[in-house]
Design a protein around this motif. Structure first.
Motif, short mmCIF file in Angstrom:
data_model
loop_
_atom_site.label_atom_id
_atom_site.label_comp_id
_atom_site.label_asym_id
_atom_site.label_seq_id
_atom_site.Cartn_x
_atom_site.Cartn_y
_atom_site.Cartn_z
N TRP A 96 1.26 1.43 10.30
CA TRP A 96 0.22 0.80 9.48
C TRP A 96 -1.12 1.00 10.17
CZ3 TRP A 96 -1.28 -4.97 8.98
CH2 TRP A 96 -2.02 -5.18 7.80
N LYS B 150 -3.82 -0.50 9.96
CA LYS B 150 -4.57 -1.71 10.32
C LYS B 150 -3.95 -2.45 11.50
CE LYS B 150 -6.39 -2.45 5.65
NZ LYS B 150 -6.51 -3.40 4.52
N GLU B 151 -2.87 -1.91 12.05
CA GLU B 151 -2.23 -2.53 13.21
C GLU B 151 -2.86 -1.98 14.49
OE1 GLU B 151 -0.81 -4.72 15.48
OE2 GLU B 151 0.50 -5.00 13.72
N SER C 240 0.09 -1.23 0.73
CA SER C 240 -0.65 -2.40 0.26
C SER C 240 -0.31 -3.58 1.16
CB SER C 240 -0.28 -2.71 -1.19
OG SER C 240 1.07 -3.16 -1.26
N GLU C 241 -1.16 -4.60 1.14
CA GLU C 241 -0.90 -5.81 1.93
C GLU C 241 0.42 -6.44 1.49
OE1 GLU C 241 -2.58 -7.14 4.40
OE2 GLU C 241 -4.48 -6.01 4.40
N VAL D 192 3.31 -4.60 3.09
CA VAL D 192 3.40 -4.93 4.51
C VAL D 192 4.07 -6.29 4.69
CG1 VAL D 192 2.08 -5.45 6.60
CG2 VAL D 192 1.43 -3.50 5.17
N ASN D 193 3.69 -7.25 3.88
CA ASN D 193 4.27 -8.59 3.98
C ASN D 193 5.76 -8.58 3.65
OD1 ASN D 193 1.82 -9.74 4.74
ND2 ASN D 193 1.22 -10.17 2.62
N THR E 33 5.18 -3.88 12.43
CA THR E 33 4.10 -2.91 12.22
C THR E 33 3.60 -2.38 13.56
OG1 THR E 33 2.52 -4.75 12.12
CG2 THR E 33 3.32 -3.87 10.02
#
Length: 245
Positions: free
Chosen positions: A172, A174-175, A203-204, A207-208, A217
């Motif tokens: 990911w 954003k990690e 998408s968020e 990921v969740n 992640t």
């Protein structure tokens, strides 16, 4: 020594009749003749020293010796990959085979740029299998990489939810806290799963969902990589950490 693939259905005792593609490669491309020795493999982990008996529309060979290699004891590496457009997925299939990935799970995420192909499943399986066979011949791998039929993101999460003794890593962008280097001590499981998203990223919500199913992640630095580059790079790094390279 040149290497050729066959399926057990093509074998009768010590004799193996190569299929039309492999026969053409022997006779037309390589111009080999009766009496030449070749190497055969069937994707099961064994390979064979064989001699060409006859050359025609099909090539018949005779097995002279069966050989095996020492079993690989490093953890299995699986790759879950969001479907890619064009021939990008073919490239990842080829390189994943060469790099020793055990199983590939293609899936469709909400941002996948690839389109669900109209190609029939049987035809698609055959085309992908040919890529795997060719890559095995080139790199000397003796077992074929498994490729699961295309899944949805939800199906992929469900399929991997009950895998025991498994480390699941989701790439990911954003990690920024967790990386392969920091996770080196955890790469001792029997199986490691890597999940790589599409060009547009996960998408968020995805990921969740993944985190809720046991995926962790990880990031790969500051650079934003193309999906196929990220997949091949992640597999290479993981295999190095696992001792597979």
């Amino acid at each position: 020594m040149k290497r050729f693939y066959f399926q057990q259905i093509q074998r009768s005792g010590d004799f193996v009749t190569l299929d039309s593609d492999e026969s053409r490669h022997v006779s037309v491309v390589l111009r080999q003749v009766a009496g030449d020795e070749v190497e055969l493999f069937d994707g099961s982990g064994c390979y064979y020293r064989a001699r060409i008996e006859s050359v025609g529309k099909t090539v018949q060979t005779r097995i002279l010796e069966k050989r095996t290699e020492k079993q690989d004891t490093s953890p299995q590496l699986w790759l879950a990959l969001a479907d890619l457009k064009g021939k990008k997925l073919d490239l990842v299939i080829q390189k994943s085979t060469e790099l020793g990935v055990h199983t590939l799970l293609p899936f469709f995420s909400c941002r996948s740029q690839g389109r669900k192909t109209s190609e029939r499943k049987q035809t698609l399986r055959a085309r992908r299998r040919k890529i795997v066979e060719s890559a095995c011949k080139q790199c000397g791998r003796l077992t074929l990489m498994d490729i699961i039929d295309d899944l949805s993101f939800e199906q992929m999460i469900e399929r991997t939810s009950n895998m025991d003794d498994c480390l699941k890593l989701m790439l990911w962008e954003k990690e920024h806290q967790h990386s392969f280097e920091q996770l080196r001590s955890q790469l001792v499981k029997k199986r490691v799963l890597l999940m790589v998203g599409p060009e547009g990223g996960f998408s968020e919500a995805e990921v969740n969902v993944a985190r809720g199913s046991g995926w962790q992640t990880i990031g790969m630095g500051k650079r934003i990589l193309r999906a196929e580059t990220a997949a091949i790079s992640a597999v290479t790094i993981a295999q190095f950490q696992l001792g597979g390279l």
